[in-house]
Scaffold this active site. Structure first.
Site, PDB file in Angstrom:
ATOM      1  N   SER A   1     -70.144 -72.991   2.001  1.00  0.00           N
ATOM      2  CA  SER A   1     -68.844 -73.366   2.368  1.00  0.00           C
ATOM      3  C   SER A   1     -68.571 -72.316   0.524  1.00  0.00           C
ATOM      4  O   SER A   1     -68.506 -72.530  -0.382  1.00  0.00           O
ATOM      5  CB  SER A   1     -68.109 -74.230   2.608  1.00  0.00           C
ATOM      6  OG  SER A   1     -66.509 -73.873   1.594  1.00  0.00           O
TER       7      SER A   1
ATOM      8  N   LYS B   1     -61.028 -74.819  14.187  1.00  0.00           N
ATOM      9  CA  LYS B   1     -62.129 -75.639  13.241  1.00  0.00           C
ATOM     10  C   LYS B   1     -62.490 -77.041  13.365  1.00  0.00           C
ATOM     11  O   LYS B   1     -62.774 -77.914  13.829  1.00  0.00           O
ATOM     12  CB  LYS B   1     -62.338 -74.753  12.303  1.00  0.00           C
ATOM     13  CG  LYS B   1     -62.796 -73.630  12.329  1.00  0.00           C
ATOM     14  CD  LYS B   1     -63.047 -72.865  11.205  1.00  0.00           C
ATOM     15  CE  LYS B   1     -63.183 -71.081  10.857  1.00  0.00           C
ATOM     16  NZ  LYS B   1     -64.612 -71.299  11.311  1.00  0.00           N
ATOM     17  N   GLN B   2     -61.410 -77.671  14.051  1.00  0.00           N
ATOM     18  CA  GLN B   2     -60.874 -79.008  13.873  1.00  0.00           C
ATOM     19  C   GLN B   2     -62.107 -79.960  14.115  1.00  0.00           C
ATOM     20  O   GLN B   2     -62.290 -80.515  14.240  1.00  0.00           O
ATOM     21  CB  GLN B   2     -59.310 -79.668  14.175  1.00  0.00           C
ATOM     22  CG  GLN B   2     -58.696 -79.258  13.275  1.00  0.00           C
ATOM     23  CD  GLN B   2     -57.248 -79.922  12.707  1.00  0.00           C
ATOM     24  OE1 GLN B   2     -57.407 -80.316  13.087  1.00  0.00           O
ATOM     25  NE2 GLN B   2     -56.829 -79.408  11.816  1.00  0.00           N
TER      26      GLN B   2
ATOM     27  N   HIS C   1     -50.839 -81.135  10.750  1.00  0.00           N
ATOM     28  CA  HIS C   1     -50.185 -80.451  11.697  1.00  0.00           C
ATOM     29  C   HIS C   1     -50.563 -81.078  12.908  1.00  0.00           C
ATOM     30  O   HIS C   1     -51.488 -81.953  12.715  1.00  0.00           O
ATOM     31  CB  HIS C   1     -50.818 -78.906  12.017  1.00  0.00           C
ATOM     32  CG  HIS C   1     -50.485 -78.442  13.464  1.00  0.00           C
ATOM     33  ND1 HIS C   1     -49.045 -78.384  13.437  1.00  0.00           N
ATOM     34  CD2 HIS C   1     -50.879 -77.561  13.952  1.00  0.00           C
ATOM     35  CE1 HIS C   1     -48.639 -77.888  14.840  1.00  0.00           C
ATOM     36  NE2 HIS C   1     -50.113 -77.116  14.647  1.00  0.00           N
TER      37      HIS C   1
ATOM     38  N   GLY D   1     -49.080 -74.086   0.578  1.00  0.00           N
ATOM     39  CA  GLY D   1     -49.677 -75.176   0.288  1.00  0.00           C
ATOM     40  C   GLY D   1     -49.977 -74.686  -1.639  1.00  0.00           C
ATOM     41  O   GLY D   1     -49.500 -75.631  -2.255  1.00  0.00           O
TER      42      GLY D   1
ATOM     43  N   GLU E   1     -34.368 -50.504   6.232  1.00  0.00           N
ATOM     44  CA  GLU E   1     -33.004 -50.793   6.810  1.00  0.00           C
ATOM     45  C   GLU E   1     -33.932 -52.454   7.975  1.00  0.00           C
ATOM     46  O   GLU E   1     -32.522 -53.209   7.949  1.00  0.00           O
ATOM     47  CB  GLU E   1     -32.129 -50.063   8.000  1.00  0.00           C
ATOM     48  CG  GLU E   1     -31.714 -49.263   6.530  1.00  0.00           C
ATOM     49  CD  GLU E   1     -30.509 -49.655   5.783  1.00  0.00           C
ATOM     50  OE1 GLU E   1     -30.160 -50.610   6.169  1.00  0.00           O
ATOM     51  OE2 GLU E   1     -30.561 -49.178   4.704  1.00  0.00           O
TER      52      GLU E   1
ATOM     53  N   GLU F   1     -34.694 -55.355   3.622  1.00  0.00           N
ATOM     54  CA  GLU F   1     -33.208 -55.920   3.900  1.00  0.00           C
ATOM     55  C   GLU F   1     -33.527 -56.931   4.387  1.00  0.00           C
ATOM     56  O   GLU F   1     -32.491 -57.842   3.753  1.00  0.00           O
ATOM     57  CB  GLU F   1     -31.857 -55.306   3.738  1.00  0.00           C
ATOM     58  CG  GLU F   1     -32.274 -54.036   2.710  1.00  0.00           C
ATOM     59  CD  GLU F   1     -31.031 -53.033   2.700  1.00  0.00           C
ATOM     60  OE1 GLU F   1     -29.930 -53.843   3.913  1.00  0.00           O
ATOM     61  OE2 GLU F   1     -30.700 -51.958   2.626  1.00  0.00           O
TER      62      GLU F   1
END
Length: 342
Positions: free
Chosen positions: A52, A86-87, A109, A135, A228, A232
């Site tokens: 990782s 991925k969980q 979540h 986060g 527009e 805004e």
């Protein structure tokens, strides 16, 4: 009856004082939870797979980093903070084999639990602590001595102590400084998905692009259409966030307010609400999640094509040029800066 708001006095950090807290993943929410809990004087470790890119980042921030399986073995409370899709894989391969009775499994979540992508074993408490902000805001507010409101939930079958652990975790990340509300995995998941699809992401993106296209197709300059229909929008959203819809209407011109009343319902009308109800139905029945899981497992071809098509939309090219003329608008390379479970 208004929901109870839990604050600092309702939560005890001492519940987590002699425990090891493992956060699996070091992305948007993961890094914020980890750093805030560490600053709250709690023992936090990080679980990642060996290659990782986040390993070096977490170590630089002063954390001990372990392979995911080892982190689960060492921890009393394990938060899975990797992306939704991925969980299940991470859970089956590295978490479940090392999840013994008495441990607590936490989420930010509700999707994986509510739609049974993950089925926890008996004897394990399952909680959710979900700050209502990205986060980097959860972190920055904490550093400033403030906090982001958070939701907590306790999954059925958990012990009586689970809620106290959830409140303690929420306090550790700064949630109780602002206020914590209790919900359920079902309610958080379904309302979160609906808000994303019908209003915040899907609804807003489609509305902006349709408005832009309508003006350009009518012969107006793309730059004017961008100002527009997109630029805004932030002003209006900020006014809503600060003082509600009525406060926003009070703050704009009378002409804009009158146009709001007479034209808004022509765009978002009974047909729009009918579509929203259909979207909600797909979420509630699990149809959306099943389709998303199938798409992800097939290599995400439609998802990737949607991304490419969106990036080619004329509003993106116009926006890059116009934003370069606005030094006050923060420029962020979101894609390059995003840390994830890679």
């Amino acid at each position: 009856m208004p929901a109870k708001v839990y604050t600092n006095k309702d939560a005890k950090l001492s519940i987590l004082k002699n425990k090891t807290l493992a956060i699996i993943g070091y992305g948007s929410q993961g890094h914020a939870h980890a750093q805030n809990l560490k600053d709250s004087k709690l023992n936090v470790i990080i679980g990642l797979y060996p290659k990782s890119k986040s390993v070096a980042v977490a170590k630089k921030h002063g954390f001990k980093v372990y392979d995911t399986a080892e982190a689960v073995k060492l921890a009393d409370v394990i938060m899975i903070a990797v992306p939704d899709m991925k969980q299940a894989e991470v859970y089956e391969n590295d978490v479940l084999p090392n999840l013994s009775k008495g441990k607590t499994l936490a989420f930010t979540h509700g999707l994986a639990i509510h739609f049974n992508l993950i089925t926890p074993p008996k004897g394990v408490d399952v909680i959710m602590v979900a700050p209502k902000g990205p986060g980097h805001v959860v972190r920055s507010q904490f550093v400033e001595g403030k906090g982001v409101p958070a939701l907590i939930a306790v999954h059925k079958g958990s012990s009586k102590k689970a809620k106290d652990v959830a409140l303690a975790w929420a306090k550790g990340v700064g949630g109780t400084r602002a206020g914590v509300l209790q919900t359920s995995f079902k309610e958080e998941c379904e309302t979160d998905l609906f808000g994303e699809q019908a209003v915040l992401c899907g609804g807003a993106s489609a509305l902006v692009q349709a408005g832009f296209e309508t003006l350009v197709e009518a012969g107006y300059q793309p730059e004017m259409a961008y100002f527009e229909c997109l630029h805004e929008l932030k002003l209006i959203v900020d006014l809503m966030v600060e003082s509600g819809v009525s406060g926003m209407r009070f703050s704009v011109s009378e002409t804009a307010e009158w146009g709001d009343y007479v034209s808004g319902p022509r765009v978002i009308n009974a047909g729009s609400k009918k579509a929203m109800k259909a979207i909600l139905k797909d979420i509630q029945t699990g149809k959306f999640t099943k389709q998303w899981v199938k798409e992800y497992q097939n290599g995400s071809p439609k998802y990737k094509q949607f991304q490419k098509d969106g990036e080619k939309h004329p509003i993106e090219k116009v926006g890059v040029r116009l934003r370069s003329l606005m030094p006050w608008v923060k420029k962020r390379n979101i894609k390059g800066a995003q840390a994830s479970y890679n």
